[in-house]
Design a protein around this motif. Structure first.
Motif, PDB file in Angstrom:
ATOM      1  N   HIS A  35      -7.587  -5.918 -21.349  1.00 55.70           N
ATOM      2  CA  HIS A  35      -6.894  -5.606 -21.857  1.00 55.70           C
ATOM      3  C   HIS A  35      -6.660  -6.942 -22.510  1.00 55.70           C
ATOM      4  O   HIS A  35      -7.145  -7.937 -21.840  1.00 55.70           O
ATOM      5  CB  HIS A  35      -5.530  -5.230 -21.907  1.00 55.70           C
ATOM      6  N   GLY A  69     -14.007   4.724 -21.009  1.00 48.02           N
ATOM      7  CA  GLY A  69     -13.256   3.552 -20.505  1.00 48.02           C
ATOM      8  C   GLY A  69     -11.964   4.372 -19.538  1.00 48.02           C
ATOM      9  O   GLY A  69     -10.901   3.460 -20.370  1.00 48.02           O
ATOM     10  N   THR A  72      -7.193   1.289 -16.277  1.00 45.20           N
ATOM     11  CA  THR A  72      -6.526   1.423 -15.793  1.00 45.20           C
ATOM     12  C   THR A  72      -5.400   2.191 -16.001  1.00 45.20           C
ATOM     13  O   THR A  72      -4.019   2.701 -15.337  1.00 45.20           O
ATOM     14  CB  THR A  72      -5.337   0.045 -16.030  1.00 45.20           C
ATOM     15  N   GLU A  96     -15.626   7.663 -16.960  1.00 46.05           N
ATOM     16  CA  GLU A  96     -15.135   6.300 -16.329  1.00 46.05           C
ATOM     17  C   GLU A  96     -15.760   6.200 -14.897  1.00 46.05           C
ATOM     18  O   GLU A  96     -15.979   7.386 -14.224  1.00 46.05           O
ATOM     19  CB  GLU A  96     -13.662   5.895 -15.605  1.00 46.05           C
ATOM     20  N   ASP A 165     -12.883   1.927 -26.120  1.00 45.49           N
ATOM     21  CA  ASP A 165     -11.860   1.091 -25.208  1.00 45.49           C
ATOM     22  C   ASP A 165     -12.892   0.637 -23.982  1.00 45.49           C
ATOM     23  O   ASP A 165     -12.219   0.091 -22.696  1.00 45.49           O
ATOM     24  CB  ASP A 165     -10.999   1.580 -24.841  1.00 45.49           C
TER      25      ASP A 165
HETATM   26  C1  LIG Z   1     -11.858  -2.973 -21.557  1.00 51.05           C
HETATM   27  S1  LIG Z   1     -11.798  -1.598 -19.964  1.00 51.05           S
HETATM   28  C2  LIG Z   1     -10.886  -0.186 -20.421  1.00 51.05           C
HETATM   29  C3  LIG Z   1     -10.333   0.241 -19.895  1.00 51.05           C
HETATM   30  C4  LIG Z   1      -8.835   1.481 -19.557  1.00 51.05           C
HETATM   31  N1  LIG Z   1      -8.928   2.059 -21.062  1.00 51.05           N
HETATM   32  C5  LIG Z   1      -7.680   0.456 -19.655  1.00 51.05           C
HETATM   33  O1  LIG Z   1      -6.828   0.838 -20.898  1.00 51.05           O
HETATM   34  O2  LIG Z   1      -7.570   0.140 -18.897  1.00 51.05           O
HETATM   35  C6  LIG Z   1     -13.123  -0.820 -19.947  1.00 51.05           C
HETATM   36  C7  LIG Z   1     -13.750   0.301 -19.143  1.00 51.05           C
HETATM   37  O3  LIG Z   1     -14.878   0.635 -19.330  1.00 51.05           O
HETATM   38  C8  LIG Z   1     -15.529   1.262 -18.324  1.00 51.05           C
HETATM   39  N2  LIG Z   1     -16.741   1.233 -17.965  1.00 51.05           N
HETATM   40  C9  LIG Z   1     -17.985   0.735 -18.451  1.00 51.05           C
HETATM   41  N3  LIG Z   1     -18.886   1.094 -18.455  1.00 51.05           N
HETATM   42  C10 LIG Z   1     -18.874   2.373 -18.724  1.00 51.05           C
HETATM   43  C11 LIG Z   1     -19.615   3.194 -19.227  1.00 51.05           C
HETATM   44  N4  LIG Z   1     -21.322   2.930 -19.017  1.00 51.05           N
HETATM   45  N5  LIG Z   1     -19.365   4.737 -19.680  1.00 51.05           N
HETATM   46  C12 LIG Z   1     -17.080   4.693 -20.216  1.00 51.05           C
HETATM   47  N6  LIG Z   1     -17.191   3.517 -19.725  1.00 51.05           N
HETATM   48  C13 LIG Z   1     -17.519   2.477 -18.844  1.00 51.05           C
HETATM   49  C14 LIG Z   1     -14.685  -0.015 -16.635  1.00 51.05           C
HETATM   50  O4  LIG Z   1     -15.004   0.287 -16.202  1.00 51.05           O
HETATM   51  C15 LIG Z   1     -13.700  -0.667 -17.746  1.00 51.05           C
HETATM   52  O5  LIG Z   1     -12.902   0.744 -17.114  1.00 51.05           O
END
Ligand SMILES: C[S@@+](CC[C@H](N)C(=O)[O-])C[C@H]1O[C@@H](n2cnc3c(N)ncnc32)[C@H](O)[C@@H]1O
Length: 232
Positions: A35, A69, A72, A96, A165
């Motif tokens: 974030h 994603g 958290t 995720e 996200d």
């Molecule tokens: C910026 S973080 C935000 C996560 C969540 N929305 C939060 O509020 O914590 C990005 C998330 O995308 C996930 N991610 C990574 N590669 C991805 C993929 N190929 N498809 C979907 N999500 C993915 C990461 O593991 C991470 O949890």
């Protein structure tokens, strides 16, 4: 074989406190946070809840949300709280590939910042099984999908609101492509909205190329603009 995605994300995330007092995680290889450091809670509320869910929600009895994603689980927590407070049913699908461990989840301070029954809801969201729809509350069905968005099969014309996200285009450019946006476009209902924190020109051009109508709207603290994209 190691893919670019898992080499970026394989190391354990570090807990940090953002400017509004809420915690977030930082994945170590690129110092990329989950974030905004200017306020995790504030960012989630501003972008995903207020500019996405609340802006879309008029008189619908049910809203179908797709999140890219789960991370958290902060967006899911704020969404379940919204669904209970506003008495709107939410069906929440979140993609995720790298779930945060329950040990790390236990260090996040969102429930104590929110109060009420947030602790119980937050645990239910994290403990609910993967790859199947689970009633976390009468008003809220959660389906967490253990996969990358590139590999997952999505229903067509199914989603009203998309929380896009992903990690930033600098760290995970493969997430912000026309291939991924086109897949999401097909999965959305007409008039549905996608919200994301990125206001990067290339991201907006890619969304536009897939048929979205782009709006640049004011961002939360530390970010001048964010993007809302509507499927015509
Ligand atoms: C910026 S973080 C935000 C996560 C969540 N929305 C939060 O509020 O914590 C990005 C998330 O995308 C996930 N991610 C990574 N590669 C991805 C993929 N190929 N498809 C979907 N999500 C993915 C990461 O593991 C991470 O949890």
């Amino acid at each position: 074989m190691q893919t670019k995605t898992n080499s970026v994300l394989q190391q354990l995330p570090k807990l940090i406190i953002t400017e509004d007092g809420s915690t977030t995680l930082e994945q170590s290889q690129h110092n990329e946070t989950y974030h905004s450091i200017h306020g995790a809670m504030n960012e989630s509320k501003h972008i995903f809840i207020n500019s996405g869910l609340r802006a879309f929600h008029a008189n619908q009895e049910q809203i179908n949300i797709l999140e890219i994603g789960f991370g958290t689980g902060l967006n899911a927590l704020l969404s379940i709280i919204y669904s209970i407070a506003e008495e709107v049913k939410i069906h929440y699908v979140s993609i995720e590939p790298f779930p945060v461990s329950l040990l790390t989840v236990g260090e996040l301070n969102y429930p104590e910042m929110i109060g009420g029954n947030a602790e119980e809801l937050f645990l239910s969201l994290h403990e609910s099984l993967w790859n199947q729809p689970i009633f976390v509350h009468d008003m809220f069905i959660l389906n967490k999908i253990l996969s990358g968005v590139q590999e997952v099969e999505l229903s067509q014309n199914a989603f009203d609101v998309v929380y896009f996200d992903a990690f930033s285009p600098e760290v995970q450019p493969e997430m912000w492509t026309t291939e991924v946006f086109n897949k999401i476009f097909m999965a959305m209902k007409s008039n549905g909205v996608l919200v994301t924190y990125s206001a990067k020109g290339q991201v907006k051009r890619n969304l536009k190329e897939c048929g979205f109508i782009i709006e640049s709207i004011p961002g939360p603290k530390g970010k001048r603009e964010i993007t809302r994209a509507r499927k015509p």
